[in-house]
Design a protein around this motif. Structure first.
Motif, PDB file in Angstrom:
ATOM      1  N   ILE A 164       0.833  -1.180   0.172  1.00 18.86           N
ATOM      2  CA  ILE A 164      -0.186  -0.260  -0.040  1.00 18.86           C
ATOM      3  C   ILE A 164       0.782   1.161   0.081  1.00 18.86           C
ATOM      4  O   ILE A 164       0.304   2.230  -0.433  1.00 18.86           O
ATOM      5  N   ALA A 165       1.797   1.272   0.755  1.00 21.82           N
ATOM      6  CA  ALA A 165       2.691   2.361   0.110  1.00 21.82           C
ATOM      7  C   ALA A 165       3.876   2.510  -0.839  1.00 21.82           C
ATOM      8  O   ALA A 165       3.909   3.621  -0.615  1.00 21.82           O
ATOM      9  N   TRP A 166       3.596   2.291  -0.982  1.00 25.80           N
ATOM     10  CA  TRP A 166       3.943   2.635  -2.872  1.00 25.80           C
ATOM     11  C   TRP A 166       2.841   2.616  -3.722  1.00 25.80           C
ATOM     12  O   TRP A 166       3.128   3.238  -4.754  1.00 25.80           O
ATOM     13  N   ILE A 167       1.554   3.630  -3.033  1.00 23.76           N
ATOM     14  CA  ILE A 167       0.607   4.080  -3.724  1.00 23.76           C
ATOM     15  C   ILE A 167       1.194   5.737  -5.047  1.00 23.76           C
ATOM     16  O   ILE A 167       0.941   6.180  -5.361  1.00 23.76           O
TER      17      ILE A 167
END
Lengths: 283, 286, 331
Positions: free
Chosen positions: B140-143
């Protein structure tokens, strides 16, 4: 022949010295692997390959990171996220492990509880955010709840699998020796399921850290995941990467801590199912 | 004796009695068997489990003041009928398309990498540490970064789903291949198989239970990523519907959306499971 | 034969006459496809522009593809990623965009909100009765948004201090109802939404007009240098359309609310939209007054460290388009 005259050169194995354990070809390749990852990143951004130019460079990230780590806000963030994740995951352990043991052990209990677990399991943790907001009386609990949901299902599934894959011979042996069900539960089921339980706990901790990023979208002020979302709004891209790396590192450390802690409790695990178990554990 | 042991039926309650008691097999017609299954006590208990949950839900919503925002089950049920079916199914298919694209892309790229890492020692040392370093970072942190990087929203979401599927696939493939019992390839080599045959006919089938376990995890994470990506950065799909209805405070629809996500996620998991079972028919336990 | 020719020429003349007004207005008949970023939830009037297409009389061959952003920061990030070059943005996001991309020009004023666009809500059972009692409490808003500065202004003028928490509006509404936060302050339509759903109690006087003009802000039209160079006439046409939009919003508020209602797919109640749109104010000029208002925002962001270098609003604003259109109108 005297003992000194025996040729033992083929028998005695040289113990590798500490230095040669560290400085050998294998480790060199591993170091090359990690270094080349960073080099690749830096080159892609520097030469603006495709659209990589828009991403922050490793140098930017490092500068921001160093500056950030020295500030007080960073450590407050870490403390908050740490508390939320560990709180959520440990609560999940406290609820899921007994529940899983009971589900695996007792068919009536399983029939009453397992269908709901199976129905709720596929719903991803992030979809619970609206529920978390409505549901819990104080701020921190909402984020911890998302971590709890994330960690709960892997732990309970692993516990149930752990109970169900205990070799039936143990039960037969215990019955032969005249144990009653309670003794069998405490002396066979619980220890027998421990390898899978510890696997599940480490897995749950990893997923808890992942869920914390999602859960901290709704947090107001502190937290590493929150810092990532805030940096997106305030257009501070290097800080996003700093946050990502910190969360990744802390997640790994937490999983490793759980694995280490449970290794003492489950010393026989290594002998039985190391490869299968190890891969699931590291997740 | 062995065949008799296999016909143990588990009609008793505890795990202990399951291992100690066995009943002789009685031939029954399939209709009879179905009736027995439906009206069995176990099924009644299972259904009542769901009913108890719904009852608890209603009670909690009505009597605890903090939770009065949550809609009771009847409202959620009624909301199902208020949905515009065509729009809803369109969104479902959109999400499914993204999930499947990312999933197959993840397998396409992750599986060969996993095989390479598991099979060759040098590639293992060269690739695995890098993979291990990137893996802990939550997908999710890549979003936020993916919003910057991708021009097209579809490609952005498909990248995120691919990312979700990639790491479990690689990891479990490596685990599966390295966990293959060493005697199997040795036996194969003593028969004189070629390297290709060794890989495709001995090692991969032996590793397939764990590979499919990894694929099951991967489809779960892929589905999670689609929902997350749609909630945050897109206009369309189930995740967006949930977040949107949450924004306009239309809570019954939020629950309907969550339920749909759950159902479809479960179907995807079961699908992968079935495919896996087909490939590993030689295993009784899976 | 003769009859046919007369008819044809008559029809041609009629056709020419009827199209003369159209041709007279057209600023440019370039054929172009442009991408325009908008956030219809935060800036409701952008939905009306999308629905009524006010640029069509001036730019008949221009197709607009609308790029949706849930909040302005999404549009800003997509701008930096190079996906849009023209957008409606809130005041703070415009400044942050300018800080990241010096070539982003401020060419128009979409909305000139005054104290009506903010209101402080507290939970129903809260003991707080006036703004002064917020001293020491925690108030939720969007950090880095226009209302962040508005709240700082309130703190300064009332001589109190409270904690500001960063929450997305819908999350804060839920939290307020659950009593988890002491107060919140957001922009329309969330104010009207909270009133409509009877969540919480609005603190007197119900809006923030008391703190004008320090709470005024400018919601902008931003365009990139590249776009302005490539399509100067189209830009002028779009800004003129925006001025028409302002007139429309003032003259026909009900129809405007109906259009926004359809644009948001009927997901927000009509009365909420009507009341929200009524709280907007528009600027029909682009003067020093507006530049000063924006400078206040820039100074605020700089003092908070959200923007790393000082930007001078006077240098950044490009009032030429608006001035040109207004001088043409006078003629």
């Amino acid at each position: 022949m005297a003992p000194e005259q025996y040729d033992v050169s083929g028998v005695i194995i040289e113990k590798p010295s500490a230095a040669s354990k560290v400085f050998n070809a294998k480790n060199l390749l591993k170091v090359i692997s990690i270094v080349s990852l960073f080099v690749l990143w830096a080159l892609l951004v520097r030469f603006n390959v495709y659209r990589f130019g828009l991403l922050p460079t490793p140098a930017d990230v490092l500068t921001w990171g160093i500056e950030w780590v020295q500030g007080k806000l960073f450590w407050i963030d870490v403390a908050y996220t740490f508390a939320r994740v560990w709180g959520g995951v440990l609560t999940a352990c406290l609820i899921a492990i007994p529940m899983g043991l009971m589900i695996g052990w007792n068919k009536v209990f399983s029939d009453f509880t397992f269908p709901m677990v199976e129905i709720l399991r596929p719903i991803p943790g992030i979809a619970y955010i609206p529920v978390a907001i409505m549901f819990l009386p104080w701020e921190e609990a909402s984020t911890a709840f998302i971590c709890f949901i994330g960690a709960f299902f892997p732990i309970i599934v692993n516990t149930i699998t752990g109970v169900k894959t205990i070799d039936r011979s143990y039960f037969r042996a215990a019955l032969c020796l005249g144990s009653n069900p309670r003794q069998i539960f405490w002396h066979i089921v619980v220890p027998g399921a421990l390898p899978y339980i510890s696997t599940g706990m480490a897995l749950g901790m990893g997923i808890g850290w992942m869920a914390s990023v999602a859960g901290e979208m709704i947090s107001g002020k502190y937290g590493l995941g929150y810092r990532i979302w805030e940096s997106y709004t305030l257009i501070r891209y290097p800080l996003i990467v700093v946050g990502m790396i910190c969360i990744g590192f802390l997640g790994l450390a937490s999983s490793a801590a759980i694995r280490y802690a449970t290794k003492r409790v489950v010393p026989w695990r290594k002998a039985i199912t190391e490869s299968l178990d190890e891969s699931i554990t590291k997740r | 004796m062995a065949t008799n042991a296999q016909t143990m039926t588990d009609t008793s309650d505890t795990l202990v009695s399951q291992t100690a008691v066995w009943k002789p097999v009685v031939k029954r017609s399939s209709w009879e068997q179905l009736k027995r299954k439906i009206f069995a006590l176990a099924t009644v208990r299972r259904i009542s489990s769901v009913l108890i949950f719904l009852a608890l839900w209603t009670v909690v919503v009505r009597f605890i003041p903090n939770f009065h925002q949550i809609p009771p089950p009847e409202q959620v049920f009624l909301a199902i009928f208020k949905i515009k079916v065509s729009v809803f199914f369109f969104e479902i298919f959109r999400s499914l398309y993204r999930v499947l694209s990312g999933f197959f892309l993840g397998i396409l790229i992750g599986f060969p990498i996993g095989v390479a890492i598991g099979y060759s020692r040098i590639l293992n040392y060269l690739l695995f540490p890098a993979v291990e370093m990137v893996r802990p970072i939550p997908p999710i942190a890549w979003i936020p970064l993916s919003v910057l990087f991708f021009v097209n929203i579809e490609s952005q979401i498909i990248f995120l789903t691919f990312y979700g599927a990639f790491f479990p696939t690689v990891y479990n493939t490596v685990g599966g291949i390295s966990g293959v019992d060493i005697r199997l390839p040795r036996a194969g080599m003593s028969f004189g198989v070629s390297k290709a045959q060794l890989l495709f006919r001995i090692i991969l089938p032996a590793a397939s239970p764990q590979i499919f376990a990894g694929l099951k995890i991967a489809i779960g994470i892929t589905w999670l990523m689609v929902v997350a990506a749609e909630m945050i950065a897109s206009k369309g799909g189930l995740g967006y519907l949930i977040w949107y209805n949450h924004t306009v405070m239309n809570y019954p629809f939020v629950f309907v959306g969550m339920g749909t996500i759950g159902v479809i996620g479960a179907l995807c998991s079961v699908g992968v499971d079935r495919v896996g079972k087909r490939f590993t028919k030689w295993l009784d336990i899976f | 034969m003769k009859f046919k020719m007369v008819m044809i020429s008559l029809l041609t003349v009629v056709f020419l006459f009827s199209s003369v007004p159209v041709f007279a207005q057209v600023i440019s008949d370039e054929k172009a496809k442009i991408v325009w970023g908008y956030c219809p939830y935060g800036m409701l009037e952008t939905g009306v522009m999308k629905g009524k297409q006010f640029w069509k009389p001036y730019l008949p061959n221009v197709d607009v593809e609308w790029f949706f952003g849930l909040y302005s920061p999404h549009l800003v990030n997509n701008w930096i990623a190079g996906k849009i070059e023209l957008a409606y943005l809130g005041n703070m996001p415009s400044v942050m965009l300018r800080a990241q991309k010096p070539d982003a020009k401020w060419v128009g004023i979409a909305v000139y909100p005054h104290g009506d666009v903010g209101a402080i809500f507290v939970p129903k059972d809260s003991k707080i009765q006036s703004v002064k009692e917020l001293n020491g409490k925690s108030v939720a808003t969007g950090v880095g948004s226009s209302h962040h500065r508005i709240l700082e202004e309130v703190m300064k003028q009332e001589n109190i201090k409270f904690d500001i928490m960063n929450q997305a509006p819908e999350v804060a509404i839920g939290n307020l109802e659950a009593g988890k936060i002491d107060a919140f302050c957001y922009w329309p339509p969330y104010i009207e939404m909270a009133k409509y759903k009877n969540i919480g109690r609005i603190l007197p006087p119900g809006n923030l007009k008391k703190y004008e003009p320090y709470v005024n802000a400018i919601w902008t039209i931003m365009v990139s240098e590249n776009f302005a160079k490539k399509y100067p006439k189209i830009l002028k046409g779009l800004i003129k359309a925006d001025l028409d939009l302002h007139r429309f919003m003032k003259e026909k508020p009900d129809e405007a609310a109906q259009i926004v209602f359809k644009e948001l797919e009927e997901k927000m109640p009509l009365q909420v939209l009507k009341a929200s749109l009524a709280s907007y104010d528009y600027a029909d000029r682009f003067d020093q007054e507006h530049i000063d208002v924006m400078q206040r925002d820039i100074d605020f962001l700089y003092s908070k460290g959200f923007v790393k270098k000082e930007i001078k609003a006077a240098e950044w604003a490009d009032t030429s388009y608006v001035k040109e259109i207004l001088s043409e109108k006078k003629k």
